[in-house]
Design a protein around this motif. Structure first.
Motif, short mmCIF file in Angstrom:
data_model
loop_
_atom_site.label_atom_id
_atom_site.label_comp_id
_atom_site.label_asym_id
_atom_site.label_seq_id
_atom_site.Cartn_x
_atom_site.Cartn_y
_atom_site.Cartn_z
N ASP A 366 -10.16 8.75 9.54
CA ASP A 366 -11.30 7.94 9.15
C ASP A 366 -10.82 6.54 8.75
O ASP A 366 -10.00 6.40 7.86
N PRO A 367 -11.34 5.48 9.40
CA PRO A 367 -10.89 4.13 9.02
C PRO A 367 -11.26 3.77 7.58
O PRO A 367 -10.67 2.85 7.01
N ALA A 368 -12.20 4.50 7.00
CA ALA A 368 -12.60 4.22 5.63
C ALA A 368 -11.48 4.43 4.63
O ALA A 368 -11.61 4.09 3.45
N MET A 369 -10.35 4.98 5.08
CA MET A 369 -9.24 5.21 4.16
C MET A 369 -8.42 3.96 3.90
O MET A 369 -7.63 3.92 2.95
N ASP A 370 -8.56 2.96 4.77
CA ASP A 370 -7.70 1.78 4.70
C ASP A 370 -7.59 1.17 3.30
O ASP A 370 -6.50 0.89 2.83
N LEU A 371 -8.74 0.96 2.67
CA LEU A 371 -8.72 0.26 1.39
C LEU A 371 -7.99 1.08 0.33
O LEU A 371 -7.25 0.53 -0.48
N ALA A 372 -8.18 2.40 0.38
CA ALA A 372 -7.49 3.26 -0.58
C ALA A 372 -5.99 3.25 -0.32
O ALA A 372 -5.19 3.26 -1.25
N VAL A 373 -5.61 3.20 0.96
CA VAL A 373 -4.18 3.17 1.31
C VAL A 373 -3.55 1.90 0.76
O VAL A 373 -2.50 1.92 0.12
N ILE A 374 -4.24 0.77 0.96
CA ILE A 374 -3.73 -0.51 0.47
C ILE A 374 -3.64 -0.49 -1.06
O ILE A 374 -2.65 -0.94 -1.63
N SER A 375 -4.63 0.09 -1.69
CA SER A 375 -4.60 0.15 -3.15
C SER A 375 -3.43 0.97 -3.66
O SER A 375 -2.77 0.60 -4.63
N ALA A 376 -3.18 2.11 -2.99
CA ALA A 376 -2.06 2.96 -3.41
C ALA A 376 -0.74 2.21 -3.23
O ALA A 376 0.15 2.29 -4.09
N ILE A 377 -0.61 1.48 -2.13
CA ILE A 377 0.63 0.73 -1.87
C ILE A 377 0.81 -0.36 -2.92
O ILE A 377 1.89 -0.50 -3.51
N LEU A 378 -0.26 -1.11 -3.19
CA LEU A 378 -0.17 -2.17 -4.20
C LEU A 378 0.17 -1.59 -5.56
O LEU A 378 1.00 -2.13 -6.29
N SER A 379 -0.46 -0.47 -5.87
CA SER A 379 -0.24 0.16 -7.17
C SER A 379 1.22 0.56 -7.33
O SER A 379 1.83 0.34 -8.38
N SER A 380 1.81 1.12 -6.27
CA SER A 380 3.20 1.53 -6.36
C SER A 380 4.11 0.30 -6.40
O SER A 380 5.08 0.25 -7.16
N ASN A 381 3.77 -0.70 -5.62
CA ASN A 381 4.57 -1.92 -5.56
C ASN A 381 4.58 -2.63 -6.91
O ASN A 381 5.62 -3.13 -7.36
N GLU A 382 3.44 -2.66 -7.57
CA GLU A 382 3.33 -3.36 -8.85
C GLU A 382 3.69 -2.46 -10.03
O GLU A 382 3.71 -2.91 -11.16
N ASN A 383 3.86 -1.18 -9.73
CA ASN A 383 4.11 -0.18 -10.76
C ASN A 383 3.01 -0.17 -11.83
O ASN A 383 3.26 -0.06 -13.02
N THR A 384 1.79 -0.34 -11.37
CA THR A 384 0.63 -0.34 -12.27
C THR A 384 -0.35 0.71 -11.74
O THR A 384 -0.51 0.83 -10.53
N THR A 385 -0.98 1.43 -12.63
CA THR A 385 -1.87 2.49 -12.14
C THR A 385 -3.22 1.93 -11.71
O THR A 385 -3.69 0.93 -12.25
#
Ligand code: TYD
Ligand code: MG
Length: 458
Positions: A366-385
């Motif tokens: 489902d392409p609708a997952m894109d935004l969640a994927v980006i958020s998870a990546i940013l969250s891990s990259n920034e080490n912020t929940t």
């Protein structure tokens, strides 16, 4: 009549026929798939017989005069199965069930047979002994006093047995083990599969008995045997899932009697397959504390919304070429999203290893997952929940624009039902929505740049 034995070459991938061996199939383009099979012709083939009898007996009939009552289906015990079949088993239908070895095809069918009370069910197995079937039946807590088991692979013997003792429902495990004396090639070959399926099709259509066929699938996921098998049957069901995970998804890739957008979700338990009636909540883990690198996406499986947890891990690359790996998500799509983050938002992700994982062993496209994927990546990259009260449903385009997705109202309603406080969607999706009717706050975004501020600056 003289018996003619003919040697024919069949493409094992698409079923195309050739009088001599060829290296590349002219029909499907596959290499080295032609295998010699001996075909014995004893009179007109079953196909022409069916055609001729039809010619004699069938007359044109007005569509309004054809009677079809909804009760003409056998409603099974399993709501999930009924839904995927379009409301139950249609009399006289030929249903093919495909899936990887060990996924639970035999279990699903035996469970169905055990629950079809007051129906004479004939479970024909060429794969397992009677004892093995009994052992499996003992694990499943159901009893059918009119379930018969027949371990037989020869088509002619099966037809004789059926003639002596008719059944209401027939299950065959599996079509690849069947063998008919009409054809000399070995069981599992294209011509055997085609001939046996043809005979079973005729049986189903002339007697009105529904027949389930279990079919093995090949490495690339298609049902072993020619495509003609899929053309012949009325319904093609696929049983999917990861063997190492508990959840199994049953979906119809073809259904002459219902929609193909419905899915059934099961869980493999010690007493057989258990239905999962409310799947949306089970795939998000209940944690005491939120960790960085996770986000929740509202995706659709068929026409049902499901909430999924996405986990990402971004770490400094150890080698020159950073590693990218995705489980349950398209790797190329992940690379594209990383490139968007790099180019549009200036994150230096090309020097980082990125790992992505969908929980529950589910594969989603489902392409609708894109935004969640980006958020998870940013969250891990920034080490912020990312706050556990937030979920996402939007596609991300190459220019970094947040694009709308289908069935947004259903997704928002499901997120609200599961107690989320905010859902991030595309601004385009919020047009025409009555936002005040929701308790949940619907945040519309235009560009991926806005996401970072919304997520981490409040
Ligand atoms: P099976 O139906 O034999 O798979 P298939 O016919 O698709 O090859 O079953 C697969 C697995 O299911 C098997 O490894 C054991 C497991 N299983 C359970 O966990 N619980 C059960 O009650 C049963 C019957 C099987
Ligand atoms: Mg099996």
């Amino acid at each position: 009549m003289a018996v003619k034995v003919k040697s024919v070459f069949f493409c094992q991938s698409c079923g195309a026929e050739s009088p001599k061996w060829v290296g590349k199939c002219t029909s499907c383009g596959a290499w080295n798939t032609y295998v010699e099979e001996l075909v014995t012709k004893t009179g007109p083939s079953s196909k022409t017989t069916t055609f001729q009898t039809r010619q004699v007996t069938s007359k044109p009939i007005l569509i309004d005069e054809i009677e079809f009552k909804e009760e003409d289906r056998i409603v099974t015990y399993s709501n999930e199965l009924n839904r995927v079949l379009g409301g139950g088993i249609v009399y006289g239908s030929l249903i093919l069930l495909g899936g990887e070895p060990g996924i639970g095809k035999s279990t699903l069918m035996l469970q169905l047979a055990l629950h079809l009370q007051n129906k004479r069910v004939l479970y024909i197995s060429g794969e397992e002994s009677e004892q093995q079937i009994k052992l499996r039946a003992n694990r499943i807590a159901a009893k059918n006093n009119s379930l018969y088991v027949l371990t037989e692979v020869i088509m002619e013997n099966i037809l004789t047995q059926l003639h002596n003792q008719p059944a209401d429902v027939i299950i065959i495990d599996s079509i690849q083990t069947l063998y008919t004396g009409l054809i000399e090639s070995s069981a599992g070959s294209i011509s055997q599969i085609r001939e046996c399926a043809g005979q079973l099709l005729k049986l189903a259509k002339t007697t009105g008995i529904p027949i389930f066929l279990i079919g093995h699938i090949t490495k690339d996921g298609s049902i072993a045997g020619p495509k003609v098998l899929e053309h012949m049957v009325d319904v093609v069901l696929q049983f999917e899932g990861d063997r190492n995970h508990l959840f199994r998804i049953l979906r119809a890739s073809k259904n002459r009697f219902g929609s193909t957008s419905e899915i059934g979700i099961y869980e493999m338990a010690t007493e057989g397959l258990r239905e999962v009636e409310n799947p949306s909540g089970i795939l998000i883990s209940d944690k005491e504390e939120t960790l960085s690198g996770t986000s929740v996406c509202v995706t659709m499986e068929g026409i049902r919304p499901i909430l999924l947890e996405i986990q990402a891990l971004v770490s400094t690359a150890v080698y020159g070429t950073p590693q990218r790996s995705a489980t349950g998500f398209d790797l190329r799509r992940l690379n594209m999203l990383l490139a968007v983050l790099e180019k549009r938002c200036g994150f230096q992700l090309s020097i980082k290893d990125v790992f992505l994982n969908l929980t529950g062993g589910i594969k989603v496209e489902d392409p609708a997952m894109d935004l969640a994927v980006i958020s998870a990546i940013l969250s891990s990259n920034e080490n912020t929940t990312v706050s556990p009260e937030i979920c996402f449903a939007a596609e991300v385009g190459l220019t970094g624009e947040i694009r709308p997705v289908t069935r947004i109202e259903q997704r928002i309603a499901e997120a609200e039902k599961l107690g989320f406080k905010r859902i991030f969607v595309s601004k385009f999706n919020t047009k025409g929505l009555k936002l005040d009717k929701y308790q949940i706050k619907v945040v519309g975004l235009n560009k991926v740049e806005e996401l970072y501020k919304e997520l981490f600056y409040i």
